[in-house]
Structures are given as structure tokens and as C-alpha cells.
Design a protein around this motif. Structure first.
Motif, PDB file in Angstrom:
ATOM      1  N   LEU A  16     -36.341 -24.422  11.787  1.00 38.43           N
ATOM      2  CA  LEU A  16     -37.644 -24.515  12.449  1.00 38.43           C
ATOM      3  C   LEU A  16     -37.488 -25.320  13.729  1.00 38.43           C
ATOM      4  O   LEU A  16     -37.846 -26.498  13.815  1.00 38.43           O
ATOM      5  N   LEU A  17     -36.920 -24.675  14.725  1.00 37.82           N
ATOM      6  CA  LEU A  17     -36.563 -25.309  15.983  1.00 37.82           C
ATOM      7  C   LEU A  17     -37.312 -24.638  17.132  1.00 37.82           C
ATOM      8  O   LEU A  17     -37.532 -23.426  17.128  1.00 37.82           O
ATOM      9  N   TYR A  18     -37.655 -25.455  18.112  1.00 42.13           N
ATOM     10  CA  TYR A  18     -38.381 -24.958  19.271  1.00 42.13           C
ATOM     11  C   TYR A  18     -37.831 -25.653  20.519  1.00 42.13           C
ATOM     12  O   TYR A  18     -37.161 -26.694  20.422  1.00 42.13           O
ATOM     13  N   PRO A  19     -38.089 -25.108  21.698  1.00 41.37           N
ATOM     14  CA  PRO A  19     -37.618 -25.779  22.918  1.00 41.37           C
ATOM     15  C   PRO A  19     -38.169 -27.200  23.016  1.00 41.37           C
ATOM     16  O   PRO A  19     -39.248 -27.504  22.500  1.00 41.37           O
ATOM     17  N   VAL A  20     -37.406 -28.062  23.673  1.00 43.99           N
ATOM     18  CA  VAL A  20     -37.866 -29.442  23.867  1.00 43.99           C
ATOM     19  C   VAL A  20     -39.121 -29.421  24.730  1.00 43.99           C
ATOM     20  O   VAL A  20     -39.108 -28.876  25.846  1.00 43.99           O
ATOM     21  N   PRO A  21     -40.236 -29.969  24.242  1.00 41.38           N
ATOM     22  CA  PRO A  21     -41.496 -29.881  25.001  1.00 41.38           C
ATOM     23  C   PRO A  21     -41.492 -30.801  26.216  1.00 41.38           C
ATOM     24  O   PRO A  21     -40.858 -31.866  26.217  1.00 41.38           O
TER      25      PRO A  21
END
Length: 454
Positions: A282-287
């Protein structure tokens, strides 16, 4: 300090210290393995010794439990195992320490970093079993609260252990784990000098409104006082040898399988499949701070997501495991399967989010808050299932008219339930390893390669 406060502090410390060692060792192991190691492998190696302890002791040992000896034995195994891993550099000595601490062995060609994965304290599994059984030796009104305090301590161990290792890791694994080896001494100190023994708690007279609320009523079973020595258990008198047979144990286990063991098994199966197989993906780009200031405050790199999900999980588990100890009413028995059903829905939802993406890859903010919410609910369900299952079985009375037989039946039943959570974690570890790899492959296939960049 009042008797009720001593009881609560003692059982809280039992749960806290018994489980905090597990967290510290696991945290140290995670610092030593490569990022490509499936998290399910870590869970598998860490639960196997505990599963052995929970199977062996309730089902194969007979007769009166000698709590004093168990407490000292758990402390000795925990301290020795941690010291061996902390201060020995050779594979042979580490295997010796692993054998004492985890009752498991690995191939002789394992690297030192992989060997550390196997050091989950065998004493941790035996310790949990011991203190849950110890709670049944008190009258029902007291024993139920004892389980609540113990569960609260186990929930707090995740937070305390993570904090302790965060501070100790700067000294290195050898010094950090070595310093942690003093923690197990808290358990025998609390047991011998703080915990009120069952025989020291007077029965409440009927109609006495001034008596402390945790004390047993005069109609409830209270053990006969005697000196310690005959069986090693303070506060009990054994006039004859009593031991449950295999048929007796099967008779006791059969009705609690669908009522308690199956719901707890399912909760832990779904819970640890989420934690070890889905959460790492569950990974997303660094905001950016401009677009998502709240998320950016918590997430500085891709590697921050998994520890954050674990922190959210541990915090909500602690809150829900503390529910009974802070006075919340226990769940009705018919609702015990509900947490497992909710967690299954969460598991399916997070699997879809990881592999496909509910809001799409361009809406990482919405995805982040959805995952945060679902993992919070997952932790709440897991903690509620644990404390309520053990509370309910703790409160069940034996049909036997013989006090010693009734005592052993209650101890056996609460001890046998522990097999269900450990076996659920074991199966989840096996399921989560291929699941994590397949979810990562699905993300790469749709052009999201964050899981390969860790």
C-alpha cells in the motif's frame, strides 16, 4: 496501594513485558534483513516457537500448574536467549540461543541476519499461556478484570516496544538487545512482590455494599488458603493428585471450537494477511506539502508508508484491547464472530485497492485516508476479538463439583484457545508471502512500480 490496583498493575505488566520483548526482537531483525525479504517470512519465523509452546503445554502436560516455576522459567529463557543473540557472533552459539529461546532450529548455512529472524522468544508464547491461565485462579469477578488488564498490556507492548527500540537502536543491535535483557526481571518481581495471591483476597459478604467491587461474592468459588510448597502455586491446597485425561480435554475443547477458537483463528488469519501481505504494497508517491500538508507531515519517503500502517494498527489494537480494563462492557457472545467478518471485508477491499486502485493512481490523497481508516478499523476489530474471547472463556464455570478439577478445567480451556490465534498467524504468514509478490506484480503491470523501489 489497594489490592485491586496491585492486581491491575501486575497483570498489565505481565502482558506488557511478555510481549514487548517480541516487539524489540522483531524490530531488531527488521533492521538486519534486506528489503526484498517478504514480511510473511518474518511473521512465520516469529510465530512458530509460540505455536509450539501453546500446543505442547495445555495438551500434553497434566496436573497442577506450578506458576512460580513457570514464571522463573520464562524469565530465564527470555534473558538467556536475548543475551546469546546480543553478545555472540558465531553461528553455533546463536543456534544455541535460538534453541533455548525459540525451541526451533534452522539450517546450518543460514546467514547471521536470517538467523536473527528465528529468535522469537519461546518464553513469550509460554508466558502468555501462563498468565491467561493464572487469571482463572481468581474468582470470576476478579479474573475477568485480570484478563482485561493483561490484554491491555499486550496491546501497549507494540507501542512501547517500538519506542524502546527506536531509542536503543542507536547503540547497535548488540548493546540495544543486551540492555533489553533486563526487562524480563520485571515479571518475577511483579509476581512475587506485587501480585495479590488468590488466598489473600477475602470473600465479599452478601449484602456488604462497602466491599471492594472486584472481590468475589460468597457464592463464588474461592481457593482454599495454604502455604506454598506442595505444588509451587501460592494460595492453593492439593489434597490429592488430579490430572485431566485426553478424553477430558477433548470434551472441554469440542464446544469451544466454534464459539471461541474459530472466530479468533479467522480474526488473526485476516489480520496478519493484511499486515504482512497487503500493507507492504500500500504505497503511494511521496506527497508534497502544498497539496497534502497532513500526509506530508507523516510521509517523508516511500519507506515511511509501511511503518505508518503498522503504527496505526498497533495504536488501535492497544485502544481496543484496553476496552474491558477501562470499564467498557464486553461483547455479547453471539457477536464474537462479527470482528472476523468485518476484517474479511477489509482484507478484500485493501486487496482491490492494492492491485487495481479504488480511486485511481492520481488520487493518492483519497487512497491514503481510505487505507488509514480501514487499518484503524482492522486494529479495533483485532483487539476486541482478543480481549473478548479470552474474557468470555475466562468467565465460564466448570460443571465439576471438585475444586481442583474445576480449577484445572478452567486453566486448560483458556490455555487451549491460544492455539487458534497462533495457528491463524502461521497460516497468514504462508498466505501473505505469495500474496505480497502477486500484488506487487499487479502494480508493476499497471505501471506503478513503487513496490520495486524499496
Amino acid at each position: 496501594m489497594s489490592t485491586s490496583l496491585k492486581l491491575g498493575v501486575s497483570f498489565f505488566l505481565f502482558g506488557l513485558i511478555n510481549n514487548v520483548l517480541y516487539v524489540i526482537i522483531l524490530s531488531a531483525a527488521l533492521d538486519l534483513v534486506p528489503a526484498s525479504t517478504p514480511k510473511g517470512l518474518i511473521a512465520f519465523c516469529n510465530i512458530a516457537p509460540s505455536l509450539v509452546a501453546k500446543v505442547a503445554w495445555p495438551y500434553f502436560l497434566k496436573g497442577t500448574i506450578r506458576y512460580s516455576r513457570r514464571v522463573i522459567g520464562c524469565c530465564f529463557m527470555s534473558v538467556l536467549g536475548m543475551l546469546v543473540v546480543a553478545f555472540s557472533g558465531g553461528v553455533g552459539m546463536r543456534l544455541f540461543g535460538i534453541g533455548i529461546a525459540s525451541l526451533s532450529s534452522g539450517p546450518s548455512d543460514l546467514t547471521a541476519s536470517r538467523l536473527r529472524l528465528y529468535l522469537t522468544l519461546y518464553g513469550s508464547g509460554l508466558g502468555e499461556l501462563t498468565f491467561l491461565q493464572l487469571s482463572t485462579t481468581y474468582a470470576p469477578a476478579i479474573s475477568g478484570r485480570s484478563v482485561g488488564y493483561f490484554a491491555s498490556g499486550t496491546g501497549g507492548a507494540g507501542l512501547v516496544g517500538a519506542f524502546l527500540w527506536w531509542e536503543l537502536r542507536h547503540f547497535g543491535v548488540r548493546v540495544g538487545v543486551g540492555l533489553s535483557s533486563v526487562l524480563p526481571f520485571t515479571i518475577p518481581l511483579a509476581y512475587f512482590f506485587l501480585l495479590p495471591q488468590p488466598s489473600s483476597i477475602p470473600k465479599q459478604d452478601e449484602g456488604d455494599d462497602d466491599a471492594e467491587p472486584f472481590m468475589a461474592s460468597s457464592t463464588e468459588y474461592t481457593p482454599l488458603p495454604t502455604d506454598e510448597g506442595e505444588d509451587g502455586t501460592p494460595g492453593y491446597h492439593r489434597s490429592r493428585i488430579v490430572a485431566l485425561s485426553a478424553s477430558d480435554k477433548w470434551r472441554l475443547v469440542k464446544p469451544i471450537i466454534p464459539r471461541y477458537m474459530l472466530p479468533l483463528f479467522c480474526v488473526y488469519l485476516f489480520e496478519y494477511t493484511i499486515n504482512q501481505g497487503i500493507s507492504p504494497t500500500l504505497l503511494y508517491p511521496v506527497p508534497s506539502p502544498e497539496d497534502h500538508p497532513i500526509i506530508a507531515f507523516m510521509i517523508k519517503s516511500i519507506r515511511d508508508y509501511y511503518p505508518l500502517w503498522q503504527l496505526v494498527y498497533q495504536a488501535t489494537v492497544f485502544l481496543s484491547r484496553s476496552s474491558i480494563s477501562v470499564g467498557c462492557p464486553p461483547l455479547p457472545e453471539k457477536l464474537l464472530p462479527v470482528p472476523a467478518v468485518i476484517q474479511l471485508v477489509i482484507l478484500l477491499t485493501l486487496t482491490y485497492e492494492s492491485s487495481v486502485g479504488i480511486f485511481g493512481d492520481s488520487s493518492e490523497g483519497a487512497s491514503f485516508f481510505l487505507v488509514f481508516l480501514l487499518i484503524s478499523i482492522e486494529g479495533i476489530c483485532g483487539g476486541l476479538a482478543y480481549v473478548n474471547v479470552f474474557y468470555r472463556i475466562n468467565q465460564e464455570e466448570s460443571d465439576s463439583s471438585d475444586p481442583e478439577t474445576a480449577k484445572q478445567e478452567k486453566e486448560f480451556k483458556i490455555g487451549s484457545v491460544g492455539f487458534s490465534d497462533s495457528s491463524g498467524i502461521m497460516l497468514a504468514a504462508l498466505v501473505s508471502m505469495p500474496l505480497e509478490l502477486s500484488l506487487c506484480a499487479a502494480q508493476v503491470k499497471r505501471g506503478k512500480g513503487l513496490c520495486r523501489s524499496l
